[in-house]
Motif scaffolding. Structure first.
Motif, PDB file in Angstrom:
ATOM      1  N   PHE A  70       0.884  -1.216   0.083  1.00  0.00           N
ATOM      2  CA  PHE A  70      -0.098   0.085   0.142  1.00  0.00           C
ATOM      3  C   PHE A  70       0.701   1.398   0.136  1.00  0.00           C
ATOM      4  O   PHE A  70       0.570   2.174  -0.814  1.00  0.00           O
ATOM      5  CB  PHE A  70      -0.980   0.008   1.290  1.00  0.00           C
ATOM      6  N   LEU A 117      -9.363  -1.783   1.475  1.00  0.00           N
ATOM      7  CA  LEU A 117      -8.288  -2.600   1.146  1.00  0.00           C
ATOM      8  C   LEU A 117      -8.557  -4.319   1.008  1.00  0.00           C
ATOM      9  O   LEU A 117      -7.781  -4.855   0.128  1.00  0.00           O
ATOM     10  CB  LEU A 117      -7.089  -2.477   1.955  1.00  0.00           C
ATOM     11  N   ALA A 122      -5.685  -4.535  -6.278  1.00  0.00           N
ATOM     12  CA  ALA A 122      -4.406  -3.514  -6.377  1.00  0.00           C
ATOM     13  C   ALA A 122      -4.901  -2.475  -7.379  1.00  0.00           C
ATOM     14  O   ALA A 122      -4.547  -1.122  -7.151  1.00  0.00           O
ATOM     15  CB  ALA A 122      -3.318  -4.409  -6.376  1.00  0.00           C
ATOM     16  N   ILE A 125      -7.696  -0.012  -5.999  1.00  0.00           N
ATOM     17  CA  ILE A 125      -7.047   0.694  -4.925  1.00  0.00           C
ATOM     18  C   ILE A 125      -6.164   1.919  -5.399  1.00  0.00           C
ATOM     19  O   ILE A 125      -6.089   2.917  -4.709  1.00  0.00           O
ATOM     20  CB  ILE A 125      -6.292  -0.082  -3.880  1.00  0.00           C
TER      21      ILE A 125
END
Length: 282
Positions: A70, A117, A122, A125
């Motif tokens: 992240f 999350l 991915a 995000i």
């Protein structure tokens, strides 16, 4: 560009409304007092709201060791946007959501819930965090603070007039019927304009985020998922502090309340449609 023009027009409208209300209710002295008081409160909010909000949501700061994937994603996006690296936070909340805060790019923070999350891929995000970085890049906290100052000052003028009687621009007692109408309608109009500014900034952050990530479809996919799940998962802190709702990528408040004119966020469907159209041009 249109959303920037719209924001400028709305900011001019709320300032003009403040001038008109001040002349109708507070006279020159009342208008100045309301502006000083409103500006003082929002100056404090502008400088310290980031720490207050992060503490309110029990956000925990992470780094490249505690949340490497992240954190490195945000770092890559910040570098691509040519922005200073913001502080990165995670909030232990089931509702999928995210926000940015901070008075400028040099003093910024981005935060995401554990819910978002877990829910998003991915790629999605990445689209969401690019949206939040766009808010920082556009200095939307400053814009929202100015609009809040004007709206708050208008409400203060209305309250002053309610308790002490309205005054015209020369300091003489105002027409009571006009005063009552202004006291009722002016704060309402200020709120409508403030919400419209917030919606315009969301559209602009969507566009800016899509440009930073280079993937409008990723943000569109994320918004569809968040919209589908967020309404069914309450966020207690947001419900207790609804003034923070405008910071989120999607309205975190459950049901109830007026929508449309009084919504801090544009319809998710319209946001997605604009992003899809943008993607078709890539």
């Amino acid at each position: 560009m249109f959303n920037w023009f719209k924001t400028a027009m709305l900011m001019a409208a709320i300032m003009a409304l403040f001038g008109a209300v001040g002349a109708a209710l507070g006279g020159k002295q009342g208008m100045l007092l309301a502006l000083v008081l409103g500006g003082g409160m929002n100056f404090f909010s502008y400088w310290f709201s980031d720490k207050m909000v992060l503490k309110m949501y029990n956000a925990r700061e992470v780094d490249e060791f505690s949340a490497p994937q992240f954190y490195n994603m945000v770092r890559e996006l910040a570098a691509k946007a040519r922005m200073p690296m913001p502080k990165v936070y995670i909030i232990d909340e089931a509702q999928p959501n995210a926000f940015a805060t901070g008075r400028n790019p040099e003093n910024a923070a981005v935060a995401a819930t554990t819910g978002i999350l877990r829910l998003l891929s991915a790629r999605e995000i990445r689209g969401v965090m690019a949206h939040e970085l766009a808010h920082v890049q556009h200095r939307d906290i400053l814009i929202s603070t100015i609009s809040a100052t004007m709206a708050g000052a208008i409400s203060m003028l209305a309250n002053f007039a309610m308790f002490f009687g309205g005054r015209d621009s020369e300091g003489r007692p105002a027409n009571p019927i006009v005063s009552i109408l202004v006291m009722i309608l002016a704060p309402l109009a200020a709120t409508v304009i403030q919400m419209a500014i917030s919606r315009a900034r969301e559209y602009e952050a969507d566009r800016g985020g899509a440009e930073i990530s280079g993937d409008p479809d990723a943000l569109a996919d994320a918004l569809e998922k968040i919209n589908a799940y967020a309404r069914g998962i309450p966020m207690a802190t947001a419900e207790a502090h609804p003034e923070t709702a405008q910071m989120m990528i999607m309205n975190p408040l459950s049901g109830g309340g007026l929508r449309g004119l009084f919504s801090t966020h544009p319809p998710a469907e319209e946001r997605v449609a604009r992003l899809r159209a943008m993607a078709s041009g890539y």
